[in-house]
Scaffold this active site. Structure first.
Site, short mmCIF file in Angstrom:
data_model
loop_
_atom_site.label_atom_id
_atom_site.label_comp_id
_atom_site.label_asym_id
_atom_site.label_seq_id
_atom_site.Cartn_x
_atom_site.Cartn_y
_atom_site.Cartn_z
N ARG A 177 0.67 -3.05 15.74
CA ARG A 177 2.05 -2.79 16.19
C ARG A 177 2.41 -1.31 16.25
NH1 ARG A 177 0.65 -6.28 13.43
NH2 ARG A 177 1.09 -8.48 13.78
N THR A 178 2.18 -0.62 15.15
CA THR A 178 2.65 0.77 15.06
C THR A 178 1.93 1.64 16.08
OG1 THR A 178 2.93 0.35 12.71
CG2 THR A 178 3.10 2.64 13.43
N LYS A 194 -18.36 11.71 9.48
CA LYS A 194 -19.43 12.62 9.04
C LYS A 194 -18.96 13.45 7.85
CE LYS A 194 -20.57 13.26 13.92
NZ LYS A 194 -20.42 14.27 14.99
N ARG A 202 -1.17 7.57 10.23
CA ARG A 202 -1.30 6.47 9.26
C ARG A 202 -2.48 6.79 8.38
NH1 ARG A 202 -0.81 0.08 10.07
NH2 ARG A 202 1.36 0.77 10.19
N HIS A 242 7.11 3.74 5.34
CA HIS A 242 6.85 3.35 6.73
C HIS A 242 8.21 3.43 7.45
CE1 HIS A 242 5.05 1.70 10.18
NE2 HIS A 242 4.54 0.57 9.71
N1 CP Z 1 4.10 -3.61 10.67
C1 CP Z 1 3.02 -2.84 10.90
O1 CP Z 1 2.97 -1.67 10.47
O2 CP Z 1 2.03 -3.44 11.61
P1 CP Z 1 0.65 -2.78 12.03
O3 CP Z 1 -0.15 -2.60 10.76
O4 CP Z 1 0.02 -3.74 12.99
O5 CP Z 1 0.94 -1.44 12.65
#
Ligand code: CP
Length: 322
Positions: A57-58, A85, A107, A135
């Site tokens: 999603r993100t 590496k 992320r 988040h």
């Molecule tokens: N909700 C969320 O962060 O989903 P993803 O891990 O798929 O990005």
């Protein structure tokens, strides 16, 4: 809203900032509904998507958001990169930054990693999820979705249920919903709560049945098995029975109460499979709204930076929300 260079935590935003971003999101929802959902707001800008942990999603919603604002994206697949590496995060960020980027969506499995990255780049950094910590864009998508259905969130009661200990979404949403005036209650066994909740704007119960009739939002969290190194619950079946949103509990929700989940879901663990598909489950709306919310965040961070604005692009900036 105040000038913001990075978005790392919901603590970076006050209520006015959140209101501004959610109002801007509404305008980008309207842009997204156009036949050609694209505006020139970030033409000439490049956003790097740097994901050290898996995401559907993100990652895709940031890529879509950047595209709808006419920005270019630079994808970074850690499994195919020189990080494999042994290249450090700092060297990776400095290398990507040298290619001329204006934003980084990061992320990373390490809590706090986005704060370090800000020290190594001139680009605006957006936290796309750091370990168990934060988040913020998920929280903004959730607040927007909740506000669409319930109106202003003052006085609304939100239960955040399940694996709170391992959830960055729980941390961001506790802050986000509280800043919007909602009452937040964490519902979890002691083993799935952080060691200390001192200073958190939440109350706690270990009994979902105690609150399920009174809440306006039942927000289920994914059981994060990949972050659990002990056995916090005897079995998933038992967890579902004690803390899951079963059909019987979902039937007890108030009329108009929402069922939310950040995804990905473990059906029949934190939420009964059938319940996830009920009309008051707004899980796919959270995903859809994630695109417009991320457009708003990218525009506010990158499009508003005076050091990045060129004379020729001022007209584009002005038309960004038209
Ligand atoms: N909700 C969320 O962060 O989903 P993803 O891990 O798929 O990005």
């Amino acid at each position: 809203m105040k000038a913001l260079r990075h978005l790392l935590s919901m603590d970076d935003l006050d209520r006015d900032d959140i209101d501004y971003l959610l109002d801007l999101t509404q305008r980008y929802v309207e842009v997204s509904e156009r036949k050609i959902p694209r505006i020139p707001a970030l033409r000439g800008k490049t956003v790097a998507l740097v994901f050290y942990e898996d995401s559907t999603r993100t990652r895709i919603s940031f890529a879509t958001a950047a595209s709808r604002l006419s920005a270019d994206t630079l994808g970074f697949d850690v499994k195919r990169s020189s990080a494999n590496k042994g290249e450090s995060l700092r060297d990776t960020i400095e290398t990507i930054s040298a290619m001329g980027i204006h934003g980084i969506v990061l992320r990373h499995f390490g809590a706090g990693a986005p704060w370090r990255v800000c020290e190594w780049t001139d680009a605006s950094v957006i936290n796309g999820g750091d370990g168990r910590n934060q988040h913020p864009t998920q929280s903004l998508a959730d607040l927007f979705t909740a506000r669409q259905h319930l109106g202003e969130l003052d006085g609304k009661r939100v239960a955040i249920v399940g694996d709170i200990k391992n959830s960055r979404v729980a941390r961001s949403n506790a802050i986000g919903f509280a800043k919007m005036g909602a009452e937040v209650v964490f519902v979890a066994p002691q083993t799935l709560l952080p060691v200390s909740l001192e200073g958190w704007p939440v109350s706690v119960t270990h009994n979902l049945d105690e609150v399920v009739d009174e809440i306006d939002i039942c927000y289920l969290l994914r059981m994060q098995l990949e972050r659990q190194h002990d056995a916090p619950v005897p079995t998933m079946r038992e967890f579902h029975h004690e803390f899951g949103l079963t059909a019987a509990r979902a039937d007890r929700l108030k009329e108009g109460a929402l069922i939310m989940h950040p995804g990905p879901m473990n059906r029949d663990v934190e939420i009964a499979g059938e319940v996830a598909d009920r009309p008051n489950a707004v899980i796919t709306e959270q995903v859809a709204n994630g695109v417009a919310v991320r457009m708003a965040v990218l525009f506010v961070l990158i499009g508003s930076r005076l050091d990045l604005v060129e004379e020729s692009s001022l007209a584009d900036q002005e038309s960004a929300v038209a």
